[in-house]
Enzyme design. Structure first.
Site, PDB file in Angstrom:
ATOM      1  N   GLY A  70       0.803  -1.215   0.000  1.00  0.00           N
ATOM      2  CA  GLY A  70       0.000   0.000   0.000  1.00  0.00           C
ATOM      3  C   GLY A  70       0.831   1.257   0.000  1.00  0.00           C
ATOM      4  O   GLY A  70       2.040   1.212   0.109  1.00  0.00           O
ATOM      5  N   THR A  71       0.173   2.389  -0.139  1.00  0.00           N
ATOM      6  CA  THR A  71       0.725   3.747  -0.127  1.00  0.00           C
ATOM      7  C   THR A  71       1.514   4.057  -1.402  1.00  0.00           C
ATOM      8  O   THR A  71       1.733   3.203  -2.254  1.00  0.00           O
ATOM      9  CB  THR A  71       1.606   4.011   1.117  1.00  0.00           C
ATOM     10  OG1 THR A  71       1.527   5.382   1.476  1.00  0.00           O
ATOM     11  CG2 THR A  71       3.044   3.639   0.923  1.00  0.00           C
ATOM     12  N   THR A  72       1.936   5.298  -1.524  1.00  0.00           N
ATOM     13  CA  THR A  72       2.807   5.719  -2.623  1.00  0.00           C
ATOM     14  C   THR A  72       3.834   6.697  -2.096  1.00  0.00           C
ATOM     15  O   THR A  72       3.481   7.722  -1.522  1.00  0.00           O
ATOM     16  CB  THR A  72       2.005   6.411  -3.749  1.00  0.00           C
ATOM     17  OG1 THR A  72       1.007   5.511  -4.240  1.00  0.00           O
ATOM     18  CG2 THR A  72       2.919   6.809  -4.892  1.00  0.00           C
TER      19      THR A  72
END
Length: 215
Positions: free
Chosen positions: A21-23
């Protein structure tokens, strides 16, 4: 019990880590380094928080992005920041970017039997110029010119691969990083709620929330 994390990553019984997840994005420019990250924190499919900063200022010339379990991220950044500031106080000179990245690498490698669930980008400017390093949860260290991590990275890397040029100025690269993060946020459900950027030049670190850029 699920713990809040930046990535949505989980550890199975074999201690295999899935950073999902996330960037986060890091880019080397002609005159500096840009780090960027979205703000969404998830636990599985649940959005835990919508306004979390994932970029940590470690010194006046140095910052890091963090993806992973919140508690692990906070502990590692506290330890790294304290040691980096102690180095400056003891020697009278700022620590080199690679030395700071190696410090974090040693912390992660020393805990590999019970690993910190984190992925780190370290960027800054020192006497050798702009530098950018990527670290995995076991402390592996690689130097990069541009990179994106997390589940939003395919979309972000697509933009970076197409638009990034090594001799870009900070102002030119800033537009590319914004495009990359926005592309990831449009396609990745674990990334969102706006983003933060840090621009590091020889003059120091400058924080740029998305509201300031788009306002």
């Amino acid at each position: 019990m699920m713990h809040p994390n930046f990535t949505g990553g989980q550890v199975d019984s074999s201690l295999k880590i899935a950073v999902t997840g996330t960037t986060t994005v890091g880019v080397i420019c002609r005159d500096g380094v840009i780090l960027g990250a979205d703000r969404r924190v998830t636990a599985g499919h649940y959005i835990v928080h919508k306004k979390v900063k994932k970029i940590f200022k470690l010194d006046e010339h140095l910052a890091a992005t963090m993806a992973g379990v919140v508690a692990d991220a906070q502990q590692i950044m506290e330890v790294a920041s304290s040691n980096i500031k102690l180095y400056r106080y003891s020697t009278g000179v700022p620590i080199k970017v690679k030395s700071a990245a190696t410090l974090l690498s040693n912390i992660l490698a020393g805990a590999r039997l019970l690993p910190y669930i984190v992925q780190v980008l370290v960027g800054g400017v020192d006497v050798t110029g702009p530098r950018l390093f990527s670290l995995d949860p076991f402390g592996s260290l690689t130097e990069e010119t541009f990179i994106a991590t997390g589940s939003g990275s395919p979309a972000a890397l697509g933009v970076l691969e197409d638009a990034y040029k090594p001799e870009m100025s900070v102002d030119e690269a800033l537009k590319v990083v914004v495009r990359a993060i926005k592309a990831a946020m449009k396609r990745d459900p674990a990334s969102g709620e706006g983003f933060d950027l840090v621009v590091i030049t020889r003059e120091g670190c400058r924080e740029l929330p998305c509201e300031q850029i788009e306002g």
